[in-house]
Design a protein around this motif. Sequence first.
Motif, PDB file in Angstrom:
ATOM      1  N   THR A  83       0.901  -1.306   0.015  1.00 19.04           N
ATOM      2  CA  THR A  83      -0.115   0.078   0.137  1.00 19.04           C
ATOM      3  C   THR A  83       0.937   1.314   0.247  1.00 19.04           C
ATOM      4  O   THR A  83       0.366   2.327   0.120  1.00 19.04           O
ATOM      5  N   ILE A  84       2.120   1.164  -0.124  1.00 20.94           N
ATOM      6  CA  ILE A  84       2.985   2.118  -0.245  1.00 20.94           C
ATOM      7  C   ILE A  84       3.552   2.470  -1.946  1.00 20.94           C
ATOM      8  O   ILE A  84       4.046   1.469  -2.326  1.00 20.94           O
ATOM      9  N   ALA A  85       3.425   3.407  -2.415  1.00 22.36           N
ATOM     10  CA  ALA A  85       3.766   4.053  -3.610  1.00 22.36           C
ATOM     11  C   ALA A  85       5.239   3.486  -3.863  1.00 22.36           C
ATOM     12  O   ALA A  85       5.389   3.467  -5.388  1.00 22.36           O
ATOM     13  N   THR A  86       6.049   3.456  -3.157  1.00 23.20           N
ATOM     14  CA  THR A  86       7.522   3.489  -3.528  1.00 23.20           C
ATOM     15  C   THR A  86       7.677   1.915  -3.446  1.00 23.20           C
ATOM     16  O   THR A  86       9.103   1.446  -3.558  1.00 23.20           O
ATOM     17  N   GLY A  87       6.766   0.910  -3.161  1.00 34.02           N
ATOM     18  CA  GLY A  87       7.009  -0.518  -3.266  1.00 34.02           C
ATOM     19  C   GLY A  87       7.394  -1.076  -1.788  1.00 34.02           C
ATOM     20  O   GLY A  87       7.233  -0.483  -1.129  1.00 34.02           O
ATOM     21  N   GLY A  88       7.488  -2.184  -1.926  1.00 39.14           N
ATOM     22  CA  GLY A  88       7.664  -3.128  -0.722  1.00 39.14           C
ATOM     23  C   GLY A  88       7.385  -4.671  -0.835  1.00 39.14           C
ATOM     24  O   GLY A  88       7.313  -5.093  -2.030  1.00 39.14           O
ATOM     25  N   GLU A  89       7.727  -5.224   0.279  1.00 39.99           N
ATOM     26  CA  GLU A  89       7.725  -6.765   0.191  1.00 39.99           C
ATOM     27  C   GLU A  89       6.773  -7.361   1.144  1.00 39.99           C
ATOM     28  O   GLU A  89       6.358  -6.754   2.231  1.00 39.99           O
ATOM     29  N   VAL A  90       6.151  -8.390   0.693  1.00 49.09           N
ATOM     30  CA  VAL A  90       5.345  -9.283   1.702  1.00 49.09           C
ATOM     31  C   VAL A  90       5.642 -10.723   1.577  1.00 49.09           C
ATOM     32  O   VAL A  90       6.272 -11.129   0.561  1.00 49.09           O
ATOM     33  N   PHE A  91       5.292 -11.516   2.746  1.00 44.91           N
ATOM     34  CA  PHE A  91       5.429 -12.774   2.483  1.00 44.91           C
ATOM     35  C   PHE A  91       4.036 -13.557   2.387  1.00 44.91           C
ATOM     36  O   PHE A  91       3.056 -13.203   3.036  1.00 44.91           O
ATOM     37  N   ALA A  92       3.984 -14.416   1.411  1.00 45.86           N
ATOM     38  CA  ALA A  92       2.779 -15.090   1.165  1.00 45.86           C
ATOM     39  C   ALA A  92       3.249 -16.657   1.618  1.00 45.86           C
ATOM     40  O   ALA A  92       3.782 -17.347   0.975  1.00 45.86           O
ATOM     41  N   SER A  93       2.161 -17.120   2.317  1.00 46.19           N
ATOM     42  CA  SER A  93       2.245 -18.530   2.972  1.00 46.19           C
ATOM     43  C   SER A  93       1.456 -19.244   1.598  1.00 46.19           C
ATOM     44  O   SER A  93       0.303 -19.155   1.629  1.00 46.19           O
ATOM     45  N   LEU A  94       2.249 -20.171   1.271  1.00 45.52           N
ATOM     46  CA  LEU A  94       1.821 -20.826   0.034  1.00 45.52           C
ATOM     47  C   LEU A  94       2.253 -22.489   0.135  1.00 45.52           C
ATOM     48  O   LEU A  94       3.487 -22.498   0.576  1.00 45.52           O
ATOM     49  N   PRO A  95       1.618 -23.400  -0.528  1.00 48.98           N
ATOM     50  CA  PRO A  95       2.297 -24.815  -0.340  1.00 48.98           C
ATOM     51  C   PRO A  95       3.610 -24.934  -1.412  1.00 48.98           C
ATOM     52  O   PRO A  95       3.597 -24.140  -2.258  1.00 48.98           O
ATOM     53  N   PRO A  96       4.171 -26.037  -1.258  1.00 52.46           N
ATOM     54  CA  PRO A  96       5.348 -26.019  -2.052  1.00 52.46           C
ATOM     55  C   PRO A  96       5.442 -26.655  -3.248  1.00 52.46           C
ATOM     56  O   PRO A  96       5.578 -27.851  -3.546  1.00 52.46           O
ATOM     57  N   VAL A  97       4.468 -25.947  -3.935  1.00 53.22           N
ATOM     58  CA  VAL A  97       4.439 -26.292  -5.747  1.00 53.22           C
ATOM     59  C   VAL A  97       4.616 -24.861  -6.327  1.00 53.22           C
ATOM     60  O   VAL A  97       4.455 -23.927  -5.598  1.00 53.22           O
ATOM     61  N   GLU A  98       4.819 -25.018  -7.545  1.00 53.46           N
ATOM     62  CA  GLU A  98       5.366 -23.899  -8.404  1.00 53.46           C
ATOM     63  C   GLU A  98       3.848 -22.983  -8.499  1.00 53.46           C
ATOM     64  O   GLU A  98       2.944 -23.633  -8.653  1.00 53.46           O
ATOM     65  N   HIS A  99       4.203 -21.610  -8.234  1.00 52.74           N
ATOM     66  CA  HIS A  99       3.262 -20.759  -8.459  1.00 52.74           C
ATOM     67  C   HIS A  99       3.569 -19.662  -9.413  1.00 52.74           C
ATOM     68  O   HIS A  99       4.961 -19.114  -9.663  1.00 52.74           O
ATOM     69  N   PHE A 100       2.585 -18.914 -10.183  1.00 53.38           N
ATOM     70  CA  PHE A 100       2.710 -18.016 -11.028  1.00 53.38           C
ATOM     71  C   PHE A 100       2.432 -16.751 -10.253  1.00 53.38           C
ATOM     72  O   PHE A 100       1.422 -16.629  -9.793  1.00 53.38           O
ATOM     73  N   ILE A 101       3.145 -15.634 -10.185  1.00 53.48           N
ATOM     74  CA  ILE A 101       2.840 -14.369  -9.570  1.00 53.48           C
ATOM     75  C   ILE A 101       2.593 -13.117 -10.463  1.00 53.48           C
ATOM     76  O   ILE A 101       3.568 -12.732 -11.288  1.00 53.48           O
ATOM     77  N   PHE A 102       1.545 -12.496 -10.348  1.00 56.94           N
ATOM     78  CA  PHE A 102       1.201 -11.319 -10.845  1.00 56.94           C
ATOM     79  C   PHE A 102       1.074 -10.079  -9.961  1.00 56.94           C
ATOM     80  O   PHE A 102       0.599 -10.450  -8.877  1.00 56.94           O
ATOM     81  N   ALA A 103       1.370  -9.090 -10.488  1.00 58.79           N
ATOM     82  CA  ALA A 103       1.013  -7.711  -9.849  1.00 58.79           C
ATOM     83  C   ALA A 103      -0.067  -6.786 -10.335  1.00 58.79           C
ATOM     84  O   ALA A 103       0.102  -6.925 -11.764  1.00 58.79           O
ATOM     85  N   VAL A 104      -0.852  -6.070  -9.638  1.00 60.71           N
ATOM     86  CA  VAL A 104      -1.987  -5.397 -10.110  1.00 60.71           C
ATOM     87  C   VAL A 104      -1.926  -4.059  -9.531  1.00 60.71           C
ATOM     88  O   VAL A 104      -2.051  -4.144  -8.332  1.00 60.71           O
ATOM     89  N   THR A 105      -1.952  -3.119 -10.323  1.00 58.51           N
ATOM     90  CA  THR A 105      -2.133  -1.714  -9.692  1.00 58.51           C
ATOM     91  C   THR A 105      -3.604  -1.429  -9.549  1.00 58.51           C
ATOM     92  O   THR A 105      -4.284  -1.648 -10.533  1.00 58.51           O
ATOM     93  N   TRP A 106      -4.166  -0.779  -8.362  1.00 61.34           N
ATOM     94  CA  TRP A 106      -5.382  -0.357  -7.976  1.00 61.34           C
ATOM     95  C   TRP A 106      -5.485   1.155  -7.712  1.00 61.34           C
ATOM     96  O   TRP A 106      -4.424   1.610  -6.952  1.00 61.34           O
ATOM     97  N   THR A 107      -6.604   1.854  -8.001  1.00 56.76           N
ATOM     98  CA  THR A 107      -6.668   3.254  -7.752  1.00 56.76           C
ATOM     99  C   THR A 107      -7.559   3.365  -6.516  1.00 56.76           C
ATOM    100  O   THR A 107      -8.539   2.539  -6.112  1.00 56.76           O
ATOM    101  N   ASN A 108      -7.764   4.584  -6.131  1.00 51.85           N
ATOM    102  CA  ASN A 108      -8.849   4.971  -5.033  1.00 51.85           C
ATOM    103  C   ASN A 108     -10.315   4.443  -5.505  1.00 51.85           C
ATOM    104  O   ASN A 108     -11.034   4.092  -4.814  1.00 51.85           O
ATOM    105  N   ALA A 109     -10.335   4.755  -6.752  1.00 48.21           N
ATOM    106  CA  ALA A 109     -11.805   4.579  -7.150  1.00 48.21           C
ATOM    107  C   ALA A 109     -12.251   3.039  -7.311  1.00 48.21           C
ATOM    108  O   ALA A 109     -13.130   2.549  -8.133  1.00 48.21           O
TER     109      ALA A 109
END
Length: 131
Positions: A83-109
């Motif tokens: 939620t910070i415009a300069t970027g950042g890191e999060v930890f996603a708890s996921l099972p040990p199989v290959e995951h494809f990760i995408f990022a999406v930008t959202w606006t206030n509206a």
Amino acid sequence: MVTILGEQWDGTYTTAAVGGTPPVSPTTPLATPKQGGLALYWDGTYVDESPTRMDFQRVTFHAVTDVDDLDILNPGQIVGEVTIATGGEVFASLPPVEHFIFAVTWTNAGKFSAESDVAFGTPLSILDEEA
């Protein structure tokens, strides 16, 4: 941009953005395998090198095990957000199989971008000794 000014259910007043154009896609996130999940990082930049919009709300990370299953509006695929415009890191708890990760930008509206280019990673098992 279109906004609405009005009374809320609790008697307070607010303005709400309800218009505007979709934002630009974020750059490809980084996915680093960790025990029990992936560390997901977005560097705060966009594919066209544009500056962050004034109506920036967040960048969400979406995880799927089949790239054809991506549905940006499926809350079950959202595994974190910055939620910070300069970027950042999060930890996603996921099972040990290959995951494809995408990022999406959202606006206030609530407008959202097309998904970023794909990143991928396989979380380490909780039982793995490497971290």
